[in-house]
Structure formats: structure tokens, C-alpha cells
Design an enzyme around this catalytic site. Structure first.
Site, PDB file in Angstrom:
ATOM      1  N   HIS A  42      41.677  39.125  45.703  1.00 22.02           N
ATOM      2  CA  HIS A  42      41.084  37.959  45.030  1.00 22.02           C
ATOM      3  C   HIS A  42      40.118  38.422  43.928  1.00 22.02           C
ATOM      4  CE1 HIS A  42      37.414  35.571  44.617  1.00 22.02           C
ATOM      5  NE2 HIS A  42      38.166  34.492  44.719  1.00 22.02           N
ATOM      6  N   ASN A  43      39.273  39.375  44.240  1.00 28.47           N
ATOM      7  CA  ASN A  43      38.311  39.847  43.241  1.00 28.47           C
ATOM      8  C   ASN A  43      39.016  40.555  42.083  1.00 28.47           C
ATOM      9  OD1 ASN A  43      36.569  38.951  45.209  1.00 28.47           O
ATOM     10  ND2 ASN A  43      35.113  40.609  44.885  1.00 28.47           N
TER      11      ASN A  43
ATOM     12  N   GLU B 127      40.373  37.996  39.930  1.00 26.60           N
ATOM     13  CA  GLU B 127      39.254  37.415  39.178  1.00 26.60           C
ATOM     14  C   GLU B 127      38.962  38.261  37.916  1.00 26.60           C
ATOM     15  OE1 GLU B 127      35.865  36.480  41.728  1.00 26.60           O
ATOM     16  OE2 GLU B 127      34.584  37.410  40.225  1.00 26.60           O
TER      17      GLU B 127
ATOM     18  N   SER C 289      34.081  33.930  49.812  1.00 21.32           N
ATOM     19  CA  SER C 289      33.918  33.914  48.368  1.00 21.32           C
ATOM     20  C   SER C 289      33.296  32.609  47.910  1.00 21.32           C
ATOM     21  CB  SER C 289      35.285  34.088  47.707  1.00 21.32           C
ATOM     22  OG  SER C 289      35.133  34.029  46.317  1.00 21.32           O
TER      23      SER C 289
ATOM     24  N   THR D  29      14.678  42.144  60.029  1.00 21.33           N
ATOM     25  CA  THR D  29      13.253  41.878  59.813  1.00 21.33           C
ATOM     26  C   THR D  29      13.006  40.473  60.355  1.00 21.33           C
ATOM     27  OG1 THR D  29      13.479  43.157  57.789  1.00 21.33           O
ATOM     28  CG2 THR D  29      11.446  41.887  58.043  1.00 21.33           C
TER      29      THR D  29
ATOM     30  N   LYS E  24      40.519  39.410  50.212  1.00 24.87           N
ATOM     31  CA  LYS E  24      39.311  39.145  49.409  1.00 24.87           C
ATOM     32  C   LYS E  24      39.218  40.154  48.252  1.00 24.87           C
ATOM     33  CE  LYS E  24      35.273  37.740  48.009  1.00 24.87           C
ATOM     34  NZ  LYS E  24      34.230  38.689  48.011  1.00 24.87           N
TER      35      LYS E  24
END
Ligand code: 2AM
Length: 496
Positions: free
Chosen positions: A192-193, A196, A131, A37, A189
Site C-alpha cells: 500500500h505504501n 502511495e 493506515s 511511561t 500495508k
């Protein structure tokens, strides 16, 4: 003329994209901004990017025409079809050696596929975990790039300067390094999550043990404990924000945390990690339990009904040495966290075998030291362990962590015992200790499992070394007729 060309382009002007552009601009890079957009391009240039070196583009062609070669374009758009759509549009106008970087939340199998497709066209592809949320994107995220290796020297300076910096022995060190081959950036990643999820659940369990069912402390008193912990081995962003959360009161003075519905949401990356662990046959128990703990939290109505009919132990006031118990809990949390990261690395090690990556083990922990949710002092110790021994089989074999677990062990066991007696759920703290006890056991009761499998399904077993005889031959798949009835046929030839 060429000096007017930009260093990098970025597609996707949601907050993450805008902030990453402003961050790169602050670090001295000239960025071209584009968005599907295109009114958002104009709005961005007129507002947030006003007075910066950022330039805009209103078409993919214009974007590409404004870039230095090899051209580098970062995608920060919704994972899935939007990424493929922009890759198609870009690859139609890009030239050999140009680089597309997906900095969104893509699932790693998509990044593996995209690298292959683009390399076949002579283009380079990087899937980069990013992150740290909006704040990280603006002032320094943790960045985990992996994919076409030839792209790294071209993007290294921009990425490492844009990433979070943490102090190291020789000055600031960037929380960004090359992770490894195709798909590995988004894979790391994802892990990593998952980690977490584990870290958060462990902290939640410690909080639960300190509140009503355990020491009966108030949120503010628990916050003070976390503030103290944040100066020791648990020093981390999550411990720090937890102390701030526990100190935060609603307008009526009641701690906000006590007014929040205990149903946890999830967006899926923890689940992906757990599913991948199951697929790869790796015992990543702590992350699995953390995901399930959120699932259990989500069935609040059912738990409420259960709470009325399923009694637990009588509440007995804690009579022991409170400070000793709090110190034990600190050690239990630390030891469980070590287990979680050891399991995370076990998973990455298996994935590296499966997907043929050479993972930068020390670099991965180093990238997580700053800019992201799991940032902590502890990650510096993991970095050191892998710097010392790059092919370390398991984090638990490193001298530093071996000693840390040995020291934590008595307190960890007391906490698990106390929580069990008082009826406080500790899915992650307990799973971590069980994993540790299993991992350090030369002998586990899987001999009995094998016997059961052979009994009911003729699945066969192997003989324990040293126990061979005429009937039990080394290396053979052995089936025993346990009941004296039926045949001697094994499951490899007989599928009942
Ligand atoms: P938009 O502003 O045109 O909606 C986060 O949603 C970012 O992803 C935004 O920049 C958004 O563009 C972009 N995005 C989401 N879905 C998209 C799609 N199907 N095609 C292109 N861009 C998309």
C-alpha cells in the site's frame, strides 16, 4: 464482575494509540490503556479520555487482568525492539488462546517470526497494517490484519467497527477484512505504501507537465483541472488534496507550493516494496521509479550544477489543442495508475506463492477504499474485478480495465511523446507505458540478451519452439561457439 472487564487493551499512548482508543470507545468497546511511561496513562485519562469508558493500567499484569478472555491487546509502539519487549512481557502473563495484535509499522518478516514464536506458546498473533495517520486512527483507518487465522473471529467485530466505512451496494462496508496468513497484514500495508509513492509521483508528473515546461499553467489553473479530474475516474484523496495544495497561497499571495524546496524525503516503506520486488523477480517498475525519483530529487545541488551544463530541448510554446492535451493527460494518469496497481497485485501474487499465503485479493482493494492515503473510487473497480474472478491472473485481463486501458492508450502515448520532446521527466508515466508495451508483447528482445550472455559467458540458451534442429534440441541448454575460437564449454561447468 465480568461485565466490568474490557473488550481490548492497547499499549502505546502516542497520538495514533490515543486516537485508536478513542475511536474504539466511540464504537462502544471498552478499552484498557497502557504505556511504558505510565504518567502518560494518567494524563490521557485526565484529558483526552476524560468522560469516556476508557480505563487505565499501570503494569502489564494489571492490563491483562482487566481484559475479557480471550484477551486481546493491540501494540501501537515503535517498530522493532519495543514490540518484541512487549510481546515478551505479555506472553509471560497471557494464557492459551489470548491474542497479541501489532498495529505498528513493523516489517513483515518480523511479523512472520513473531507469529511462529507466539503460536509455539499457544498464543495468537496478528500483524495489522493500520493506515490513515492520526485522523484515520481517530475516525476510521484502513486496517489490514493478517496472521493467526483463529484470531480473526475474535477481533473481527472490533476491527471492522473501528475501521473506516465506505458506502457499498448493501450499506456501509468496513475498510478492514482478513488479509491472510502470517506476515501478510504488514506485507500488504508495505505494498500500500509503495503504491502511495507511485500515485504521488504520477500526480507530480502531471503537475510538472501542466506547469512551466508544458502548458505553462499556474498552480491555481492546475488546481482547477485536478478539481475536475476528481469528479471522474481519478476521484481520490490524493487528487483532492493536491488541488487544495495548489490553491493554497502564502501570506504574500504566492502559491505555497512554489516556495517549497524540491527535495523529497522518504521513510523507507516504498524502498522496502521495491527491494522485495527485486528479491521476488517481479517487475514492479512504477514503484521502483517513484522511489528513485525521490532519490534524484534529493540530490538538488548536483542537479543544480547539471542544469547549468547539460542543455535540453529549446522551450517551444504549446501550440496544440490544450483541452485535448489535458484530457490526454487525465487518461495517461489513469492508465499509469492501472499499471501501478496491476504491478502491485503481481507482487502480492508472487509473495503469496513465496510465503504460502492465500491472499484476499478483493478484500485488499476493498480495505484501501477508505481511511488511507490511496483511497479512491478506482479501488472499488479493483474490488469488483477480483470479486468477479478471485484468481484473476492480472488486473489487465479484467474486462473493465482492459477497456479502460484501450480507451486511454492514444492519449497516454501522446502525453509520453510530448513530455519526451519537451524534456519533462516522466519516470513513472513513461515506465508504466514501457511496462504495458512489454507485457503485451509475445516477443521481447531477450533472445539477444541470451545470445550475448552465451557469447561472453557461455551461459547457454534454450531454442525457440518451432526452430529446433539437429544442433538446437528442444529442452536442452545450448551453447554455441560464436567466434569459432576457444572451447565449447558452457557456464554450468566453467565459471570464468
Ligand atoms: P513512551 O511513551 O514510554 O516513550 C511511540 O513512541 C510509542 O512507543 C510510545 O508509546 C512509546 O512509549 C513507545 N516506545 C518507544 N520505544 C519503546 C521501548 N523501547 N519500549 C517501550 N515502549 C516504547
Amino acid at each position: 464482575m465480568s461485565s466490568d472487564l474490557a473488550d481490548i487493551g492497547l499499549i502505546g499512548l502516542a497520538v495514533m494509540g490515543q486516537n485508536l482508543i478513542l475511536n474504539m470507545n466511540d464504537k462502544g468497546f471498552k478499552v484498557v490503556a497502557y504505556n511504558r511511561t505510565t504518567s502518560k496513562v494518567d494524563a490521557f485519562l485526565a484529558n483526552e479520555a476524560k468522560g469516556t469508558n476508557v480505563v487505565g493500567a499501570h503494569s502489564i499484569k494489571e492490563l491483562v487482568s482487566k481484559l475479557k478472555t480471550p484477551r486481546k491487546v493491540v501494540l501501537l509502539v515503535q517498530a522493532g525492539a519495543a514490540v518484541d519487549s512487549f510481546i515478551d512481557q505479555l506472553s509471560a502473563v497471557m494464557e492459551k488462546g489470548d491474542i497479541i495484535i501489532d498495529g505498528g509499522n513493523s516489517h513483515y518478516p518480523d511479523s512472520i517470526r513473531r507469529t511462529a514464536e507466539l503460536e509455539a506458546k499457544g498464543l495468537l498473533f496478528v500483524g495489522s497494517g493500520v493506515s490513515g495517520g492520526e485522523e484515520g486512527a481517530r475516525y476510521g483507518p484502513s486496517m489490514m490484519p493478517g496472521g493467526s487465522a483463529a484470531a480473526w473471529p475474535e477481533i473481527k467485530e472490533i476491527f471492522q467497527k473501528t475501521a473506516a466505512q465506505v458506502p457499498g451496494p448493501n450499506g456501509d462496508e468496513p475498510c478492514c477484512d482478513w488479509v491472510g496468513g502470517t506476515g501478510s497484514g504488514h506485507y500488504v500495508k508495505m505494498v500500500h505504501n509503495g503504491i502511495e509513492y507511485g500515485d504521488m509521483q504520477l500526480i507530480a508528473e502531471a503537475y510538472d507537465i501542466l506547469q512551466v515546461r508544458g502548458l505553462d499553467l499556474s498552480p491555481s489553473e492546475i488546481a482547477d483541472i485536478f478539481i475536475k479530474w476528481n469528479t471522474g475516474v481519478l476521484d481520490s484523496f490524493l487528487i483532492q488534496i493536491t488541488s487544495e495544495i495548489l490553491k493554497y497561497n502564502d501570506d504574500d499571495g504566492v502559491p505555497m507550493v512554489q516556495k517549497i524546496l524540491d527535495k523529497a524525503g522518504q521513510k523507507g516503506t516504498g524502498k522496502w516494496t521495491a527491494i522485495n520486488a527485486l528479491d521476488l523477480g517481479t517487475p514492479v517498475t512504477l514503484i521502483g521509479e517513484a522511489v528513485f525519483a525521490r532519490c534524484l530529487s534529493a540530490i538538488k545541488d548536483e542537479r543544480t550544477r547539471a542544469s547549468k551544463v547539460l542543455p535540453g530541448p529549446e522551450k517551444v510554446p504549446f501550440t496544440g489543442d490544450k483541452q485535448q492535451f489535458i484530457d490526454d493527460l487525465e487518461q495517461a494518469l489513469y492508465a499509469s495508475k492501472i499499471i501501478s496497481y496491476a504491478q502491485g497485485y503481481m507482487l502480492m501474487r508472487e509473495a503469496a506463492k513465496e510465503y504460502k499465503w492465500e491472499l484476499n485479493n478483493a478484500g485488499i482493494a476493498a480495505m484501501w477504499r477508505g481511511g488511507c492515503i490511496i483511497k479512491s473510487v478506482f479501488l472499488g473497480d479493483i474490488t469488483k474485478a477480483f470479486q468477479k474472478t478471485p484468481d484473476l491472473e492480472n488486473l489487465l485481463f479484467d474486462d473493465f480495465f482492459k477497456a479502460a486501458i484501450a480507451k486511454a492508450q492514444p492519449g497516454w502515448r501522446r502525453v509520453v511523446a510530448q513530455a519526451t520532446i519537451s524534456g519533462t521527466p516522466i519516470p513513472c508515466t513513461g515506465a508504466a507505458l514501457s511496462f504495458f508495451d512489454g507485457y503485451r508483447s509475445e516477443t521481447v528482445p531477450a533472445n539477444l540478451l541470451q545470445a550475448q550472455r552465451d557469447y561472453f559467458g557461455a551461459h547457454t540458451f534454450k531454442v525457440l519452439p518451432g526452430k529446433e534442429n539437429a544442433r538446437l534440441k528442444a529442452g536442452e541448454d545450448i551453447h554455441v561457439n560464436w567466434t569459432g575460437r576457444g572451447g565449447n564449454i558452457s557456464a554450468s561447468t566453467y565459471n570464468a
